[in-house]
Design an enzyme around this catalytic site. Structure first.
Site, mmCIF file in Angstrom:
data_model
loop_
_atom_site.group_PDB
_atom_site.id
_atom_site.type_symbol
_atom_site.label_atom_id
_atom_site.label_comp_id
_atom_site.label_asym_id
_atom_site.label_seq_id
_atom_site.Cartn_x
_atom_site.Cartn_y
_atom_site.Cartn_z
ATOM 1 N N HIS A 3 13.073 -7.299 -9.693
ATOM 2 C CA HIS A 3 13.187 -8.051 -8.298
ATOM 3 C C HIS A 3 14.452 -9.062 -8.470
ATOM 4 O O HIS A 3 14.392 -10.053 -9.536
ATOM 5 C CB HIS A 3 11.747 -8.922 -8.178
ATOM 6 C CG HIS A 3 10.769 -8.016 -7.914
ATOM 7 N ND1 HIS A 3 10.150 -7.056 -8.488
ATOM 8 C CD2 HIS A 3 9.786 -8.049 -6.697
ATOM 9 C CE1 HIS A 3 9.110 -6.371 -8.031
ATOM 10 N NE2 HIS A 3 9.085 -7.109 -6.736
ATOM 11 N N HIS A 27 3.179 -2.520 -6.073
ATOM 12 C CA HIS A 27 2.546 -3.170 -7.179
ATOM 13 C C HIS A 27 1.052 -2.766 -6.926
ATOM 14 O O HIS A 27 0.492 -3.092 -5.735
ATOM 15 C CB HIS A 27 2.498 -4.784 -6.923
ATOM 16 C CG HIS A 27 3.857 -5.383 -6.818
ATOM 17 N ND1 HIS A 27 4.502 -5.705 -8.155
ATOM 18 C CD2 HIS A 27 4.957 -5.022 -5.901
ATOM 19 C CE1 HIS A 27 5.899 -6.208 -7.707
ATOM 20 N NE2 HIS A 27 6.070 -5.860 -6.498
ATOM 21 N N ASP A 40 5.624 -2.435 -1.240
ATOM 22 C CA ASP A 40 5.325 -3.663 -2.148
ATOM 23 C C ASP A 40 3.763 -3.855 -2.288
ATOM 24 O O ASP A 40 3.329 -3.722 -3.264
ATOM 25 C CB ASP A 40 6.168 -4.933 -1.424
ATOM 26 C CG ASP A 40 6.590 -5.765 -2.435
ATOM 27 O OD1 ASP A 40 6.351 -5.761 -3.697
ATOM 28 O OD2 ASP A 40 6.976 -6.890 -1.970
ATOM 29 N N ASP A 41 3.250 -4.717 -1.421
ATOM 30 C CA ASP A 41 1.771 -5.018 -1.576
ATOM 31 C C ASP A 41 0.944 -4.612 -0.327
ATOM 32 O O ASP A 41 0.799 -5.645 0.560
ATOM 33 C CB ASP A 41 1.631 -6.522 -1.881
ATOM 34 C CG ASP A 41 2.492 -6.957 -3.287
ATOM 35 O OD1 ASP A 41 1.770 -6.750 -4.260
ATOM 36 O OD2 ASP A 41 3.658 -7.416 -3.065
ATOM 37 N N HIS A 55 8.771 1.006 -5.012
ATOM 38 C CA HIS A 55 8.430 -0.544 -5.122
ATOM 39 C C HIS A 55 7.087 -0.645 -4.505
ATOM 40 O O HIS A 55 6.952 -0.915 -3.329
ATOM 41 C CB HIS A 55 9.522 -1.307 -4.450
ATOM 42 C CG HIS A 55 9.383 -2.603 -4.519
ATOM 43 N ND1 HIS A 55 10.431 -3.625 -4.217
ATOM 44 C CD2 HIS A 55 8.386 -3.554 -4.967
ATOM 45 C CE1 HIS A 55 9.923 -4.986 -4.489
ATOM 46 N NE2 HIS A 55 8.825 -4.879 -4.845
ATOM 47 N N GLU A 85 15.368 -11.574 -3.381
ATOM 48 C CA GLU A 85 14.204 -11.415 -2.307
ATOM 49 C C GLU A 85 14.448 -12.967 -1.749
ATOM 50 O O GLU A 85 14.844 -13.072 -0.628
ATOM 51 C CB GLU A 85 12.753 -11.279 -2.927
ATOM 52 C CG GLU A 85 11.817 -11.222 -2.127
ATOM 53 C CD GLU A 85 10.383 -11.103 -2.822
ATOM 54 O OE1 GLU A 85 10.272 -11.208 -4.190
ATOM 55 O OE2 GLU A 85 9.414 -10.738 -1.773
HETATM 56 N N1 HPA Z 1 7.991 -10.353 -5.313
HETATM 57 C C1 HPA Z 1 7.832 -10.821 -6.574
HETATM 58 N N2 HPA Z 1 6.521 -10.582 -7.114
HETATM 59 C C2 HPA Z 1 5.598 -9.791 -6.688
HETATM 60 C C3 HPA Z 1 5.841 -9.328 -5.308
HETATM 61 C C4 HPA Z 1 6.942 -9.655 -4.750
HETATM 62 O O1 HPA Z 1 7.253 -9.256 -3.722
HETATM 63 N N3 HPA Z 1 4.837 -8.644 -5.448
HETATM 64 C C5 HPA Z 1 3.986 -8.666 -6.254
HETATM 65 N N4 HPA Z 1 4.453 -9.487 -7.047
HETATM 66 ZN ZN ZN Z 2 7.717 -6.451 -5.299
#
Ligand code: HPA
Ligand code: ZN
Length: 338
Positions: A199, A21, A280-281, A19, A202
């Protein structure tokens, strides 16, 4: 084991990241350099000022900055640099396989096409295969705040590059954009032979996780931390071993949890769910994969068995062929039996 020994174990174990991006790996220094290169005026006075702006109170406040940041990515070389920097970081952290999400619509809406970003990604992935002995798969992610028609068009535009893509996914603003909105494009993607992820859970409720499973027929759920609110869902995820790609520092930075000490990843693991750690990021959330593990070690009581289970789950839940999964699981066994 002491905390520092647990951290060494994290570094030693081969791991997969499922996971991630790629646009979320854009470090402030690279953003700054690319803005200069393309003569783009950033609303920041320095690299440090970019870093300081990374304070979020929910998913949307992050997404606003994330889409703005991605605007500095303009030519093939920018996409190569971005991917190469991430894969090099993975090599440092002993991440041996990655499944990287990219958001085509973030670029095509700026008139930057697949013919720009896909060759950049491909060059970095080939170089990593040859020089770093690691594998990288790509996940084409649809932006859920846009229409399903736009997602269908995005899937069609990817046609010359289908052989480079192993799955499709669904990201961006979750609340108000349920998985049910994307049923047709996921059915089309399945018919084309792609693996499916989305996703869900969350910020969105457990119902969105059910929809992703029952309507989109996903192989994995990204995040999914709100599944613990629904006992029936927990039982189902356990029985079916549907993976949840959990991202602790992301959940902290986007205020899904108030503190890592309150994160439910260890409960999910001990309840028998197929969970693993992801970043994630990382550029926006303050850490790559190993730093996510370190935050858990610092704030939760995590055993060496838990760490081995999380690393093993990352391999098991990947889209690697069975023989490659077995190879890495054997390596983990070798390391842990010494
Ligand atoms: N959630 C939804 N969209 C996203 C995320 C995330 O954590 N990171 C990059 N796009
Ligand atoms: Zn994500």
């Amino acid at each position: 084991m002491q905390k520092n020994e647990l951290k060494q174990l994290v570094q030693q174990l081969p791991k997969a990241e499922l996971h991630l991006h790629i646009e979320g790996t854009l470090e402030p220094a690279l953003m700054w350099r690319l803005a200069k290169k393309h003569n783009i005026a950033l609303p920041f006075s320095s690299v440090e000022a970019i870093q300081q702006a990374y304070q979020f109170n929910n998913l949307q406040s992050f997404l606003d900055l994330y889409y703005q940041g991605a605007d500095v990515l303009r030519d093939e070389d920018d996409f190569f640099e971005l991917m190469w920097a991430y894969l090099s970081k993975c090599h440092e952290q002993n991440i041996v396989h990655v499944e990287v999400m990219f958001d085509p619509q973030t670029h095509t809406t700026r008139d930057i096409g697949y013919d720009v970003f896909m060759p950049g990604f491909a060059k970095a992935i080939e170089k990593a295969k040859a020089e770093l002995d690691m594998s990288a798969y790509l996940i084409l992610s649809f932006l859920r705040h846009m229409s399903e028609d736009s997602a269908i068009e995005t899937l069609e535009q990817a046609k010359p590059y289908y052989s480079m893509i192993s799955a499709v996914g669904l990201d961006s603003s979750e609340l108000g954009n349920p998985p049910s909105k994307f049923q047709r494009v996921f059915a089309q993607s399945a018919a084309l032979g792609f693996n499916l992820v989305a996703h869900a859970g969350e910020e969105g409720p457990p119902e969105y996780i059910w929809e992703a499973i029952n309507l989109l027929k996903v192989d994995r759920i990204d995040h999914g931390v709100r599944s613990s609110e629904d006992p029936k869902l927990m039982t189902y995820l356990k029985e079916q071993q549907i993976p949840l790609t959990v991202c602790p520092l992301s959940n902290l930075k986007l205020c899904v949890v108030d503190d890592i000490s309150q994160h439910n990843i260890v409960e999910l693991l001990h309840d028998g769910l197929l969970v693993m750690v992801n970043s994630d990021d990382p550029s926006y959330f303050g850490g790559y994969l190993n730093e996510n593990f370190y935050a858990l070690i610092d704030k939760l009581s995590l055993s060496s068995q838990d760490i081995v289970a999380l690393a093993s789950n990352s391999i098991t839940a990947s889209f690697l062929p069975e023989n490659e999964k077995q190879h890495w699981l054997n390596k983990i066994q070798e390391i842990t039996s010494n």
